[in-house]
Structures are given as structure tokens and as C-alpha cells.
Enzyme design. Structure first.
Site, PDB file in Angstrom:
ATOM      1  N   PRO A  72      -1.489   3.688   5.222  1.00 48.94           N
ATOM      2  CA  PRO A  72      -0.950   3.888   6.532  1.00 48.94           C
ATOM      3  C   PRO A  72       0.535   3.789   6.785  1.00 48.94           C
ATOM      4  O   PRO A  72       1.053   4.653   7.426  1.00 48.94           O
ATOM      5  CB  PRO A  72      -1.659   2.863   7.383  1.00 48.94           C
ATOM      6  N   GLU A  73       1.245   2.830   6.398  1.00 50.04           N
ATOM      7  CA  GLU A  73       2.585   2.674   6.992  1.00 50.04           C
ATOM      8  C   GLU A  73       3.644   3.455   6.215  1.00 50.04           C
ATOM      9  O   GLU A  73       3.348   4.069   5.199  1.00 50.04           O
ATOM     10  CB  GLU A  73       2.922   1.186   7.121  1.00 50.04           C
TER      11      GLU A  73
END
Length: 283
Positions: free
Chosen positions: A2-3
Site C-alpha cells: 500500500p504505501e
DNA sequence: CTGCACCCCTGTAGGC
DNA sequence: TGCCTACAGGGGTGCA
């Protein structure tokens, strides 16, 4: 994955392994993976066949491959992977989209257990795909201006972590790196944004940029095989996390046991001593 | 503009 | 072994 650091790791892999190659055919194996491509799965497949993929770009947690003036947009959600490998390897049960290339070389597979991720073909979207026009620049873009972000942050009337997670204020920060940046800056997640002074905001934004950069240099954070680069390899920044996922373990700075709080249906990790809870909390 | 509740999914871990 | 709950690096939407 995700990030920002994980998405950037994937972007680099795509640029290296897919950039300059021509798509021969596309198979959408799960319709949910292209739900944001409003024209539907058959249109998605047809639009990409025969197209040459150029550069791989990114803003925050979104990435896209340019194809002439158009863009192939991707978001990995919670469990998405973009994997490059031999076309003959077995098809894992979570492969949602498969891209075959005309050179007969390694294929590209969008794999996503939870199907929160998606892909879309965006005509005219090579520079900045329309669907992500609302996403703010991330700290590594030329368009990012820390002073503007600082001003907007202080104008909010919310908690500082909520603001950090708002992708329309600054993009690329998720639950892990928000907690890590707040720890580095010595700020509690519930601190009201309007009570932050100038030095605190500067310290926080510097911490955000630093932690994202350091995590990128380590290939991102992985706790398990869900978060891997295009070759299926994990990053090792989890070893450098100070508070995230470390409930009851000692703070690396002062030794106080790390505390876990429920926040926005997730978790927030803090050092109770380095990040004292504000009198007026905002969550 | 803001918080909030809830939605989208699958898989794992832990308690009983 | 099953059954239940809680939880997991995401964002979007609709409503007050």
C-alpha cells in the site's frame, strides 16, 4: 503493497521489466479488478491489446504506465501485487488480470487477494489520469510544496493523523508511515491540527519525507508475502519500524512500552512518553 | 469543510 | 476439529 515506498518499488520494477514492451493480449479474470474502468472488462482488454507501454509513473499510492497519450492506472489497495515472471508459471488463484507481451517474454499479472485494488485504462491519462486529479502531490514530486502543505494542515480542524492520511492534503502516507512519522516528530495522533505550531509542522513534514525515503531505500515494509516487488521479493524496512506493530515492546528512544489505540477502525501505535496525549484530543 | 458509519473482499490468528 | 470474533500497509460514498 500500500504505501508510497512499496508502490514506488513496484513502479521501478515495472519501468525496468515492462517499459518499452508491447502488449499482445489482456485477460480480465475477475471483473471487480476493473470496476473503475466504467466501459467494462471487454473494453479494457481491447483498449490495451497492441499498445506499447512507455514510462511508469506514480503519485502517492497510485501508479500508471503511459501508453502514448493514454494511461494504464493501477491502485494496489490492501493486497494488490503486480508480478512479472515467466508466462509458463502456474496461475495463482488470486490473479485478477494477466497481460501477455508480443515479444513472448515475461508476463505481467495483477494479483490481489482482497480485490480492493483496481486497474483502469484512461484515454489521455499519460501525464496525470483524470480519476486521480483529486490526489495531492506526494513529498517526492516537484509539485510538492511543504509550505503549502503546512498552511493547509494548520487550517484543518481535525486530528493530525487524520490529516496525514488524507490523500488530498499530502499523498503516499498510510497507517504505518503516519505512525512512524508522528513518533519521529514526537506528536500524538490525536493532536488537533490547529494547535500545532510552525516548528512542529515543519518537523512532522520532514519526518514524513525522511521515513518514506528510508523505507524506499530498504525496498519497503513487508510483514508477510503479501507485500512484494514485481519479482516477488520483500523489502526489509520492518526491521527499522519504531512503533508500528510493536505493542508493548520498548520505544527505541526511551524504552517505554509502545501503546496501541483503536483509531478509524484501525490501530495507532505511540510511545506514551515521547508522544504525550494532548489535553484536548481530536479523533 | 468535517466526522462518521459503512461498504467493498479474503485470509489469518486466537479464544472457546 | 469447528465456530466465532477481531484484525490487516486501501479508498469511496452518502449522510449529518
Amino acid at each position: 503493497m500500500p504505501e508510497l515506498p512499496e508502490v514506488e518499488t513496484v513502479r521501478r520494477g515495472l519501468e525496468q521489466h515492462v517499459g518499452g514492451r508491447t502488449v499482445e493480449s489482456v485477460q480480465v479474470l475477475h471483473p471487480r479488478a476493473v470496476r473503475r474502468h466504467l466501459a467494462g472488462a471487454p473494453d479494457f482488454e481491447a483498449a490495451l491489446a497492441g499498445r506499447s507501454l512507455d514510462a511508469a509513473r506514480r503519485r502517492g499510492k497510485y501508479l500508471w504506465l503511459s501508453a502514448g497519450e493514454d494511461g494504464l492506472l493501477a491502485h494496489l489497495g490492501m493486497s494488490g501485487q503486480l508480478l512479472v515472471g515467466e508466462p509458463s508459471r502456474p496461475l495463482s488463484p488470486h490473479v485478477r488480470i494477466r497481460f501477455a507481451f508480443s515479444d513472448g517474454g515475461p508476463d505481467l499479472r495483477f494479483t490481489d487477494q482482497r480485490t480492493f485494488g483496481h486497474m483502469a485504462f484512461v484515454p489521455g491519462g499519460a501525464e496525470l489520469p483524470g480519476p486521480i486529479a483529486h490526489i495531492a502531490p506526494d513529498p517526492f514530486e516537484a509539485a510538492y510544496d511543504a509550505r503549502t502543505v503546512a498552511t493547509r494542515l494548520r487550517a484543518r480542524r481535525t486530528g493530525v493523523k487524520r490529516a496525514l492520511l488524507d490523500q488530498t492534503l499530502v499523498s503516499g502516507v498510510g497507517n504505518i508511515y503516519a505512525d512512524e512519522a508522528l513518533w519521529r516528530a514526537g506528536l500524538h495522533w490525536a493532536r488537533p491540527t490547529e494547535t500545532l505550531n510552525g516548528p512542529e509542522v515543519s518537523r512532522l513534514l520532514a519526518a514524513v519525507r525522511d521515513v518514506l525515503g528510508e523505507a524506499l531505500a530498504a525496498g519497503g515494509t513487508s510483514f508477510d508475502a503479501l507485500y512484494v516487488n514485481v519479482n516477488g521479493q520483500s523489502g526489509y524496512f520492518d526491521r527499522s519500524l519504531a512503533v508500528y506493530g510493536r505493542e508493548n515492546l520498548p520505544c527505541p528512544r526511551c524504552g517505554t512500552p509502545v501503546r496501541r489505540d483503536a483509531f478509524m477502525n484501525r490501530s495507532s501505535y505511540t510511545c506514551p512518553r515521547c508522544q504525550p496525549r494532548p489535553r484536548r484530543a481530536h479523533w
